[in-house]
Scaffold this motif. Structure first.
Motif, mmCIF file in Angstrom:
data_model
loop_
_atom_site.group_PDB
_atom_site.id
_atom_site.type_symbol
_atom_site.label_atom_id
_atom_site.label_comp_id
_atom_site.label_asym_id
_atom_site.label_seq_id
_atom_site.Cartn_x
_atom_site.Cartn_y
_atom_site.Cartn_z
ATOM 1 N N ASP A 161 29.750 23.732 40.680
ATOM 2 C CA ASP A 161 29.528 25.061 40.119
ATOM 3 C C ASP A 161 30.486 25.271 38.939
ATOM 4 O O ASP A 161 31.597 25.762 39.088
ATOM 5 C CB ASP A 161 29.741 26.125 41.196
ATOM 6 N N VAL A 162 30.037 24.881 37.765
ATOM 7 C CA VAL A 162 30.893 24.880 36.579
ATOM 8 C C VAL A 162 31.199 26.303 36.110
ATOM 9 O O VAL A 162 32.308 26.584 35.647
ATOM 10 C CB VAL A 162 30.242 24.059 35.448
ATOM 11 N N ALA A 163 30.252 27.218 36.251
ATOM 12 C CA ALA A 163 30.483 28.603 35.817
ATOM 13 C C ALA A 163 31.590 29.254 36.636
ATOM 14 O O ALA A 163 32.462 29.950 36.093
ATOM 15 C CB ALA A 163 29.200 29.410 35.931
ATOM 16 N N THR A 164 31.591 29.021 37.929
ATOM 17 C CA THR A 164 32.641 29.566 38.782
ATOM 18 C C THR A 164 33.976 28.903 38.472
ATOM 19 O O THR A 164 35.021 29.551 38.491
ATOM 20 C CB THR A 164 32.282 29.375 40.263
ATOM 21 N N GLN A 165 33.927 27.633 38.175
ATOM 22 C CA GLN A 165 35.152 26.917 37.828
ATOM 23 C C GLN A 165 35.780 27.490 36.557
ATOM 24 O O GLN A 165 36.994 27.698 36.488
ATOM 25 C CB GLN A 165 34.825 25.440 37.632
ATOM 26 N N ARG A 166 34.949 27.793 35.581
ATOM 27 C CA ARG A 166 35.446 28.382 34.339
ATOM 28 C C ARG A 166 36.025 29.763 34.594
ATOM 29 O O ARG A 166 37.084 30.116 34.069
ATOM 30 C CB ARG A 166 34.320 28.464 33.312
ATOM 31 N N SER A 167 35.334 30.572 35.381
ATOM 32 C CA SER A 167 35.843 31.917 35.658
ATOM 33 C C SER A 167 37.142 31.861 36.442
ATOM 34 O O SER A 167 38.018 32.711 36.267
ATOM 35 C CB SER A 167 34.795 32.757 36.390
ATOM 36 N N GLY B 126 49.728 45.574 41.497
ATOM 37 C CA GLY B 126 48.380 45.732 42.035
ATOM 38 C C GLY B 126 47.389 44.803 41.369
ATOM 39 O O GLY B 126 46.535 44.202 42.028
ATOM 40 N N GLN B 127 47.498 44.667 40.048
ATOM 41 C CA GLN B 127 46.595 43.781 39.325
ATOM 42 C C GLN B 127 46.800 42.327 39.738
ATOM 43 O O GLN B 127 45.839 41.595 39.971
ATOM 44 C CB GLN B 127 46.815 43.927 37.816
ATOM 45 N N VAL B 128 48.053 41.911 39.873
ATOM 46 C CA VAL B 128 48.338 40.529 40.270
ATOM 47 C C VAL B 128 47.829 40.278 41.689
ATOM 48 O O VAL B 128 47.255 39.216 41.973
ATOM 49 C CB VAL B 128 49.854 40.236 40.151
ATOM 50 N N ALA B 129 47.994 41.247 42.575
ATOM 51 C CA ALA B 129 47.506 41.090 43.950
ATOM 52 C C ALA B 129 45.982 40.984 43.977
ATOM 53 O O ALA B 129 45.423 40.167 44.711
ATOM 54 C CB ALA B 129 47.970 42.263 44.808
ATOM 55 N N LEU B 130 45.309 41.788 43.172
ATOM 56 C CA LEU B 130 43.847 41.736 43.109
ATOM 57 C C LEU B 130 43.374 40.403 42.518
ATOM 58 O O LEU B 130 42.441 39.787 43.035
ATOM 59 C CB LEU B 130 43.322 42.902 42.279
ATOM 60 N N PHE B 131 44.030 39.947 41.464
ATOM 61 C CA PHE B 131 43.686 38.656 40.883
ATOM 62 C C PHE B 131 43.879 37.531 41.897
ATOM 63 O O PHE B 131 43.061 36.616 41.994
ATOM 64 C CB PHE B 131 44.526 38.366 39.636
ATOM 65 N N THR B 132 44.971 37.600 42.667
ATOM 66 C CA THR B 132 45.253 36.570 43.659
ATOM 67 C C THR B 132 44.171 36.531 44.732
ATOM 68 O O THR B 132 43.720 35.457 45.132
ATOM 69 C CB THR B 132 46.635 36.811 44.291
ATOM 70 N N LYS B 133 43.729 37.693 45.174
ATOM 71 C CA LYS B 133 42.658 37.759 46.177
ATOM 72 C C LYS B 133 41.373 37.148 45.630
ATOM 73 O O LYS B 133 40.695 36.385 46.321
ATOM 74 C CB LYS B 133 42.438 39.224 46.571
ATOM 75 N N ARG B 134 41.040 37.464 44.376
ATOM 76 C CA ARG B 134 39.839 36.910 43.760
ATOM 77 C C ARG B 134 39.963 35.397 43.553
ATOM 78 O O ARG B 134 39.003 34.655 43.754
ATOM 79 C CB ARG B 134 39.564 37.596 42.423
ATOM 80 N N ILE B 135 41.161 34.927 43.194
ATOM 81 C CA ILE B 135 41.390 33.496 43.008
ATOM 82 C C ILE B 135 41.212 32.755 44.329
ATOM 83 O O ILE B 135 40.599 31.683 44.383
ATOM 84 C CB ILE B 135 42.786 33.250 42.399
ATOM 85 N N GLU B 136 41.720 33.318 45.410
ATOM 86 C CA GLU B 136 41.562 32.695 46.727
ATOM 87 C C GLU B 136 40.091 32.605 47.106
ATOM 88 O O GLU B 136 39.642 31.599 47.662
ATOM 89 C CB GLU B 136 42.330 33.482 47.783
ATOM 90 N N HIS B 137 39.329 33.656 46.810
ATOM 91 C CA HIS B 137 37.900 33.652 47.129
ATOM 92 C C HIS B 137 37.158 32.587 46.321
ATOM 93 O O HIS B 137 36.347 31.826 46.869
ATOM 94 C CB HIS B 137 37.294 35.032 46.861
ATOM 95 N N LEU B 138 37.435 32.517 45.030
ATOM 96 C CA LEU B 138 36.758 31.534 44.182
ATOM 97 C C LEU B 138 37.160 30.107 44.551
ATOM 98 O O LEU B 138 36.331 29.188 44.478
ATOM 99 C CB LEU B 138 37.064 31.802 42.708
ATOM 100 N N THR B 139 38.385 29.911 44.949
ATOM 101 C CA THR B 139 38.837 28.588 45.364
ATOM 102 C C THR B 139 38.080 28.132 46.607
ATOM 103 O O THR B 139 37.647 26.977 46.700
ATOM 104 C CB THR B 139 40.347 28.590 45.639
ATOM 105 N N GLY B 140 37.896 29.048 47.553
ATOM 106 C CA GLY B 140 37.120 28.724 48.743
ATOM 107 C C GLY B 140 35.673 28.398 48.410
ATOM 108 O O GLY B 140 35.074 27.487 48.991
ATOM 109 N N HIS B 141 35.108 29.122 47.472
ATOM 110 C CA HIS B 141 33.735 28.871 47.045
ATOM 111 C C HIS B 141 33.611 27.494 46.400
ATOM 112 O O HIS B 141 32.648 26.761 46.648
ATOM 113 C CB HIS B 141 33.289 29.956 46.060
ATOM 114 N N LEU B 142 34.586 27.139 45.589
ATOM 115 C CA LEU B 142 34.516 25.855 44.893
ATOM 116 C C LEU B 142 34.765 24.665 45.815
ATOM 117 O O LEU B 142 34.382 23.544 45.487
ATOM 118 C CB LEU B 142 35.518 25.830 43.731
ATOM 119 N N LYS B 143 35.386 24.896 46.960
ATOM 120 C CA LYS B 143 35.566 23.794 47.913
ATOM 121 C C LYS B 143 34.230 23.337 48.486
ATOM 122 O O LYS B 143 34.054 22.164 48.788
ATOM 123 C CB LYS B 143 36.507 24.213 49.035
#
Length: 89
Positions: free
Chosen positions: A49-55, A27-44
């Protein structure tokens, strides 16, 4: 917000067979993956946005550590979760 309580319950139910078991590795890995996909889309769209890149880097590290733990304790569950989430080839 992009990840509501209902969305989290769906993620945990899909990967844990229980929406209340939020501490399992799958469950934790699935949640992390969902958040990673969201942040990747934001960074595109927001390349500077260096703060988002670091997170994002920190979140990828958390997921990696969780996957390493799962690999060391139960290799079958590890292989299932990477296949289900399509993390690796």
């Amino acid at each position: 917000m992009y990840l509501t309580t209902e969305n989290k319950k769906e993620i945990f139910k899909e990967h844990n067979n229980s929406e209340t078991d939020t501490g399992s590795s799958e469950g934790q890995v699935a949640l992390f993956t969902k958040r990673i996909e969201h942040l990747t889309g934001h960074l595109k769209t927001n390349k500077k946005d260096v703060a988002t890149q670091r997170s994002l880097v920190l979140l990828v590290g958390k997921r990696r550590r969780q996957l390493n733990y799962l690999k060391a304790t139960d290799i079958v569950r590890y292989r299932e979760i990477i296949k289900k989430l399509k993390i690796r080839k």
